[in-house]
Design an enzyme around this catalytic site. Sequence first.
Site, PDB file in Angstrom:
ATOM      1  N   PHE A   1       1.849 -14.550 105.487  1.00 29.66           N
ATOM      2  CA  PHE A   1       3.053 -15.189 104.445  1.00 29.66           C
ATOM      3  C   PHE A   1       4.345 -13.927 104.613  1.00 29.66           C
ATOM      4  CE2 PHE A   1      -0.927 -15.157 102.480  1.00 29.66           C
ATOM      5  CZ  PHE A   1      -1.085 -16.359 102.310  1.00 29.66           C
ATOM      6  N   CYS A   2       4.250 -13.681 105.810  1.00 24.22           N
ATOM      7  CA  CYS A   2       5.303 -13.509 106.350  1.00 24.22           C
ATOM      8  C   CYS A   2       5.349 -11.973 105.335  1.00 24.22           C
ATOM      9  CB  CYS A   2       6.956 -13.807 106.277  1.00 24.22           C
ATOM     10  SG  CYS A   2       7.037 -14.979 107.059  1.00 24.22           S
ATOM     11  N   ALA A   3       4.546 -11.149 105.334  1.00 27.04           N
ATOM     12  CA  ALA A   3       4.672  -9.630 104.483  1.00 27.04           C
ATOM     13  C   ALA A   3       3.220  -9.522 105.075  1.00 27.04           C
ATOM     14  CB  ALA A   3       4.250 -10.207 103.555  1.00 27.04           C
TER      15      ALA A   3
END
Length: 431
Positions: free
Chosen positions: A357-359
């Site tokens: 999740f781009c995290a």
Amino acid sequence: MTSFLLPVVGGDLRVPLVTGGTVPYANLDIAASAPALGSVAERVTQFLPYYSSVHRGAGHASAVSTAALAAARRTVAEFVGARHDDVVQLVRNTTDGFNLLAAAVPGEVVTLDVEHHANLLPWHRAAGVRRTVTGRATLAATLEAVEAELARRPAALLAVTGASNVTGEVLPLDALVGLAHRHGARIAVDGAQLVPHRRVDIAALGVDYLAFSGHKLYAPYGAGVLVGRPDWLADAAPYLAGGGAVRSVSLDDVAWAEPPARHEAGTPNVVGAVALAAACEALGSLAETTQLRHEAALRDRLRDGLACLPGVRVLGLWPGETDLLGLATFTVEDRPAPLVAQYLSAEHGVGVRHGRFCAHPLLDRLTGGAMAVRASVGLGTSSGDVDRLLDGLAQLVSTGPRWTYDDEHLPAPDPRPLPTWAGGERARVGG
């Protein structure tokens, strides 16, 4: 049964199953990219005949386009409660907005490790230094750690998310604003997840900068905004060099324009701006309590249902301590996240997101770096969509998939056709 709150484009879409036939699409990937509201698509269709050059065109269509662009800025400013002198800077998305701000911030930046990459990576390229605070076991302890970092050494900016795109937890902006300002820092908020779900008044809160994306606000036409104080943006070098960003040019010199034009070289995305303004109007016209009740009913149905499934773990940072958006990120014991997502799509017509999740730093902390699955709801979601997800997961954990999947967790074979205009081949997903 909870019905959708506002009609969206694609709300009647039917999708194929690997087992044959089609079903209504249960789109539970709203947190990644929300479909266009019907009213947004209608506004774009209404505007397109008038689309033309802006600012210097003498024709009637140019006058309409120029007026529409200016009106869009005013609508966005009103929607987020901007101060009278705040700049509404048109950008492509939240990531673009924070890259622009990173080029303007005159000092060090403090962030949390819970951030989306949009609010982590741009500060690597900033003139100052990024300092990251690791979240603690409780929200109170996390706030204390933020304050300690701000007190340890001066910072120009505290950059935080308004709501986690992984856990759905809403951060206490009033407390964070107070911490930043008490220690002489400004505060920038990543509103990509928060703004589509909660009303934000930056003047009332004291937020200095807010960035968000049209594609998450039911206006997927390529525009986003950075709204905030003008002085840093006025002092910064132009984000792009080109036409529209200048007052005058000679062969030896250039006089740059003031914001917002200073950072919007080239032909602006007027269609995107019109769409974004239309989305702001639509959400602004909803009673806040109506949207909150709709989302809360779906969120509780989703989270309560997941809690009843054996082997399913819902990720969280500070359980029970914060308001929650309508999303849940989870893992399924002994089932890789890509398989879970592909299975839900292939056998049940449910769209979810899987990956990190781009995290990545946050997933490192919550799962040891393993991927997870995220389901998210919105204005066009019904309780039937949530039930289809839960029913599919119940079948998965009890009896497993009915279809076969290859080493990359893709259906094998995959007989589902794609529209010919989409290229005919399924792209790999994840990340």
